[in-house]
Design a protein around this motif. Structure first.
Motif, PDB file in Angstrom:
ATOM      1  N   GLN A 109       0.807  -1.208   0.000  1.00 40.37           N
ATOM      2  CA  GLN A 109       0.000   0.000   0.000  1.00 40.37           C
ATOM      3  C   GLN A 109       0.848   1.269   0.000  1.00 40.37           C
ATOM      4  O   GLN A 109       0.369   2.339  -0.376  1.00 40.37           O
ATOM      5  CB  GLN A 109      -0.923   0.020   1.230  1.00 40.37           C
ATOM      6  CG  GLN A 109      -1.993  -1.041   1.214  1.00 40.37           C
ATOM      7  CD  GLN A 109      -2.936  -0.893   0.036  1.00 40.37           C
ATOM      8  OE1 GLN A 109      -3.406   0.194  -0.272  1.00 40.37           O
ATOM      9  NE2 GLN A 109      -3.202  -1.994  -0.648  1.00 40.37           N
ATOM     10  N   LYS A 110       2.121   1.138   0.430  1.00 40.40           N
ATOM     11  CA  LYS A 110       2.947   2.327   0.613  1.00 40.40           C
ATOM     12  C   LYS A 110       4.362   2.082   0.104  1.00 40.40           C
ATOM     13  O   LYS A 110       4.801   0.943  -0.037  1.00 40.40           O
ATOM     14  CB  LYS A 110       2.999   2.738   2.098  1.00 40.40           C
ATOM     15  CG  LYS A 110       1.647   3.129   2.686  1.00 40.40           C
ATOM     16  CD  LYS A 110       1.793   3.625   4.123  1.00 40.40           C
ATOM     17  CE  LYS A 110       0.451   4.054   4.690  1.00 40.40           C
ATOM     18  NZ  LYS A 110       0.588   4.652   6.041  1.00 40.40           N
ATOM     19  N   PRO A 131       0.095  11.035   2.331  1.00 37.22           N
ATOM     20  CA  PRO A 131       0.627  10.204   3.423  1.00 37.22           C
ATOM     21  C   PRO A 131       0.046   8.796   3.451  1.00 37.22           C
ATOM     22  O   PRO A 131       0.667   7.892   4.029  1.00 37.22           O
ATOM     23  CB  PRO A 131       0.260  10.996   4.685  1.00 37.22           C
ATOM     24  CG  PRO A 131      -0.880  11.864   4.280  1.00 37.22           C
ATOM     25  CD  PRO A 131      -0.634  12.206   2.845  1.00 37.22           C
ATOM     26  N   GLU A 132      -1.092   8.599   2.801  1.00 37.72           N
ATOM     27  CA  GLU A 132      -1.685   7.259   2.758  1.00 37.72           C
ATOM     28  C   GLU A 132      -0.893   6.330   1.851  1.00 37.72           C
ATOM     29  O   GLU A 132      -1.088   5.113   1.886  1.00 37.72           O
ATOM     30  CB  GLU A 132      -3.139   7.346   2.279  1.00 37.72           C
ATOM     31  CG  GLU A 132      -3.353   7.625   0.809  1.00 37.72           C
ATOM     32  CD  GLU A 132      -3.141   9.098   0.422  1.00 37.72           C
ATOM     33  OE1 GLU A 132      -3.258   9.399  -0.781  1.00 37.72           O
ATOM     34  OE2 GLU A 132      -2.872   9.929   1.319  1.00 37.72           O
ATOM     35  N   ARG A 133       0.050   6.876   1.052  1.00 34.02           N
ATOM     36  CA  ARG A 133       0.830   6.049   0.136  1.00 34.02           C
ATOM     37  C   ARG A 133       2.322   6.040   0.482  1.00 34.02           C
ATOM     38  O   ARG A 133       3.114   5.452  -0.262  1.00 34.02           O
ATOM     39  CB  ARG A 133       0.667   6.536  -1.311  1.00 34.02           C
ATOM     40  CG  ARG A 133      -0.768   6.595  -1.814  1.00 34.02           C
ATOM     41  CD  ARG A 133      -1.554   5.320  -1.557  1.00 34.02           C
ATOM     42  NE  ARG A 133      -0.959   4.145  -2.156  1.00 34.02           N
ATOM     43  CZ  ARG A 133      -1.160   3.755  -3.416  1.00 34.02           C
ATOM     44  NH1 ARG A 133      -1.928   4.471  -4.205  1.00 34.02           N
ATOM     45  NH2 ARG A 133      -0.605   2.659  -3.869  1.00 34.02           N
ATOM     46  N   SER A 135       5.229   5.364   3.521  1.00 32.29           N
ATOM     47  CA  SER A 135       5.533   4.836   4.860  1.00 32.29           C
ATOM     48  C   SER A 135       6.716   5.549   5.498  1.00 32.29           C
ATOM     49  O   SER A 135       6.757   5.748   6.714  1.00 32.29           O
ATOM     50  CB  SER A 135       5.844   3.342   4.770  1.00 32.29           C
ATOM     51  OG  SER A 135       6.971   3.122   3.918  1.00 32.29           O
ATOM     52  N   HIS A 172      -4.474  14.703   8.059  1.00 33.25           N
ATOM     53  CA  HIS A 172      -4.558  13.334   7.538  1.00 33.25           C
ATOM     54  C   HIS A 172      -3.955  12.386   8.579  1.00 33.25           C
ATOM     55  O   HIS A 172      -2.806  12.561   8.984  1.00 33.25           O
ATOM     56  CB  HIS A 172      -3.796  13.231   6.225  1.00 33.25           C
ATOM     57  CG  HIS A 172      -4.117  11.992   5.456  1.00 33.25           C
ATOM     58  ND1 HIS A 172      -3.864  10.714   5.934  1.00 33.25           N
ATOM     59  CD2 HIS A 172      -4.690  11.828   4.225  1.00 33.25           C
ATOM     60  CE1 HIS A 172      -4.249   9.825   5.041  1.00 33.25           C
ATOM     61  NE2 HIS A 172      -4.761  10.478   4.001  1.00 33.25           N
ATOM     62  N   PRO A 173      -4.698  11.370   9.012  1.00 36.50           N
ATOM     63  CA  PRO A 173      -4.205  10.515  10.104  1.00 36.50           C
ATOM     64  C   PRO A 173      -2.906   9.794   9.796  1.00 36.50           C
ATOM     65  O   PRO A 173      -2.121   9.498  10.708  1.00 36.50           O
ATOM     66  CB  PRO A 173      -5.355   9.527  10.331  1.00 36.50           C
ATOM     67  CG  PRO A 173      -6.193   9.587   9.085  1.00 36.50           C
ATOM     68  CD  PRO A 173      -6.050  10.980   8.569  1.00 36.50           C
ATOM     69  N   ASP A 174      -2.645   9.508   8.509  1.00 35.73           N
ATOM     70  CA  ASP A 174      -1.424   8.777   8.175  1.00 35.73           C
ATOM     71  C   ASP A 174      -0.163   9.612   8.364  1.00 35.73           C
ATOM     72  O   ASP A 174       0.942   9.061   8.368  1.00 35.73           O
ATOM     73  CB  ASP A 174      -1.496   8.242   6.737  1.00 35.73           C
ATOM     74  CG  ASP A 174      -2.316   6.974   6.643  1.00 35.73           C
ATOM     75  OD1 ASP A 174      -2.153   6.108   7.516  1.00 35.73           O
ATOM     76  OD2 ASP A 174      -3.136   6.859   5.718  1.00 35.73           O
ATOM     77  N   TRP A 176       0.712  10.856  11.064  1.00 31.37           N
ATOM     78  CA  TRP A 176       1.225  10.457  12.382  1.00 31.37           C
ATOM     79  C   TRP A 176       1.782   9.034  12.373  1.00 31.37           C
ATOM     80  O   TRP A 176       2.392   8.617  13.342  1.00 31.37           O
ATOM     81  CB  TRP A 176       0.133  10.606  13.439  1.00 31.37           C
ATOM     82  CG  TRP A 176      -0.054  12.033  13.868  1.00 31.37           C
ATOM     83  CD1 TRP A 176       0.480  12.628  14.965  1.00 31.37           C
ATOM     84  CD2 TRP A 176      -0.817  13.044  13.201  1.00 31.37           C
ATOM     85  NE1 TRP A 176       0.109  13.948  15.037  1.00 31.37           N
ATOM     86  CE2 TRP A 176      -0.695  14.235  13.958  1.00 31.37           C
ATOM     87  CE3 TRP A 176      -1.577  13.084  12.041  1.00 31.37           C
ATOM     88  CZ2 TRP A 176      -1.306  15.429  13.604  1.00 31.37           C
ATOM     89  CZ3 TRP A 176      -2.192  14.274  11.684  1.00 31.37           C
ATOM     90  CH2 TRP A 176      -2.057  15.426  12.446  1.00 31.37           C
ATOM     91  N   ASN A 177       1.593   8.305  11.267  1.00 37.05           N
ATOM     92  CA  ASN A 177       2.122   6.946  11.136  1.00 37.05           C
ATOM     93  C   ASN A 177       3.390   6.886  10.299  1.00 37.05           C
ATOM     94  O   ASN A 177       4.068   5.859  10.274  1.00 37.05           O
ATOM     95  CB  ASN A 177       1.069   6.036  10.494  1.00 37.05           C
ATOM     96  CG  ASN A 177      -0.177   5.907  11.346  1.00 37.05           C
ATOM     97  OD1 ASN A 177      -0.094   5.878  12.566  1.00 37.05           O
ATOM     98  ND2 ASN A 177      -1.340   5.853  10.713  1.00 37.05           N
ATOM     99  N   MET A 178       3.717   7.967   9.609  1.00 32.61           N
ATOM    100  CA  MET A 178       4.866   7.992   8.716  1.00 32.61           C
ATOM    101  C   MET A 178       6.162   8.112   9.511  1.00 32.61           C
ATOM    102  O   MET A 178       6.212   8.788  10.544  1.00 32.61           O
ATOM    103  CB  MET A 178       4.735   9.178   7.755  1.00 32.61           C
ATOM    104  CG  MET A 178       5.697   9.157   6.578  1.00 32.61           C
ATOM    105  SD  MET A 178       5.598  10.697   5.618  1.00 32.61           S
ATOM    106  CE  MET A 178       3.864  10.758   5.182  1.00 32.61           C
TER     107      MET A 178
END
Length: 234
Positions: A109-110, A131-133, A135, A172-174, A176-178
Motif C-alpha cells: 500500500q505504501k 501520506p496514505e501512500r 511509509s 490526515h491521520p497517516d 502520524w504513522n509515517m
C-alpha cells in the motif's frame, strides 16, 4: 547490484521519461534527484553505491526517475502559474505511473520516498500530500518553501505543493504513522528550512527524527553518509 534502465512515453506528462531501478527485490524506495537532476544523477554521484549492501541483500529496490524541474519551478520562460501546474502534473505522474504501479506489482500500500537537496523537497512534498501512500520519508538537506520560484504568484497549485503552507492545515491521520527523517548539515544552506519544517511537525505532534550533522555542508559527501543510515531504519 542489478541495474535496469526504463524509458517510456508518459501520458501524464506528454513526454518521454527515463528511470533506473537498482536491485532484484525488497522494499521500494523512490529516490528523487537534485535540482535539474536526471535519472542517472544519484548513481553517477555515488549515492546509490552508498547503499549497495541493502540493495544486494534484497532489502530494498531503489527507483530513480527523471525530474522535470526544468519545465516547472526552474522554468523562467513561462508564467509562474504554469510552473506550478507543471509540477502538479509531475506529482500525478509519480502517483499514477510510479507509486501505483510499484505497489500493485509488490502487493503493498505504501512506498518510501527520499532525496537530497531539491530531491528532499520532492520527497517531502509527495509524502505530505499523499501520506496514505508513503511509509517513510527521508529528506537530506531539503528545502520546503517554493514561493521563491513563483515571483509573487499564488494559487491552489502553489499552496498544495508548498509543504510549509499546507502541512499546518493537514490532519490526515497517516501523517502520524509515517517515519519522517529531516537530515541536514550544521553548515547547510538549508539548515533554517529544516528547522522551520521541524517546528511545524513539532507543533502538530507528528513524530520525526531531526538529524543535524556536525561540520557538514550541503553536498554529496554528507548525503552518502545519511542515506545508508536512514535505510537501516526501514
Amino acid at each position: 547490484m542489478k541495474e535496469e534502465h526504463f524509458k517510456w512515453y508518459s501520458p501524464t506528462l506528454s513526454k518521454d521519461i527515463e528511470m533506473l531501478v537498482f536491485g532484484h527485490a525488497g522494499y521500494p524506495v523512490i529516490l528523487f534527484p537534485t535540482t535539474m537532476g536526471k535519472h542517472n544523477e544519484c548513481r553517477d554521484m555515488g549515492l546509490v553505491e552508498s547503499v549497495r549492501w541493502f540493495v544486494e541483500q534484497g532489502l530494498v529496490q531503489i527507483y530513480c526517475p527523471d525530474s522535470i524541474n526544468e519545465l516547472s519551478w526552474y522554468n523562467k520562460n513561462i508564467h509562474p502559474a504554469d510552473r506550478a501546474k507543471n509540477h502538479a502534473w509531475y506529482d500525478e505522474f509519480v502517483m499514477n505511473e510510479l507509486v501505483n504501479k510499484i505497489c500493485h506489482e509488490k502487493g503493498l500500500q505504501k512506498v518510501c520516498v527520499a532525496g537530497p537537496s531539491f530531491g528532499g523537497y520532492q520527497a517531502a512534498n509527495f509524502a505530505f500530500r499523499h501520506p496514505e501512500r508513503v511509509s517513510h520519508m527521508f529528506s537530506m538537506s531539503g528545502s520546503f518553501d517554493i514561493k521563491s520560484f513563483v515571483d509573487g504568484h499564488y494559487d491552489d497549485n502553489v499552496y498544495f505543493n508548498n509543504p510549509v503552507d499546507y502541512l499546518p492545515d493537514s490532519n490526515h491521520p497517516d501523517l502520524w504513522n509515517m517515519k519522517i527523517v529531516l537530515g541536514v548539515g550544521e553548515w547547510d544552506i538549508c539548515l533554517d528550512a529544516n528547522k522551520r519544517l521541524a517546528k511545524i511537525l513539532s507543533d502538530k505532534n507528528i513524530p520525526f527524527w531531526y538529524d543535524e550533522r556536525k561540520w557538514a555542508e550541503h553536498d554529496w559527501p554528507i548525503w552518502k553518509q545519511m542515506f545508508p543510515h536512514y535505510l537501516s531504519k526501514l
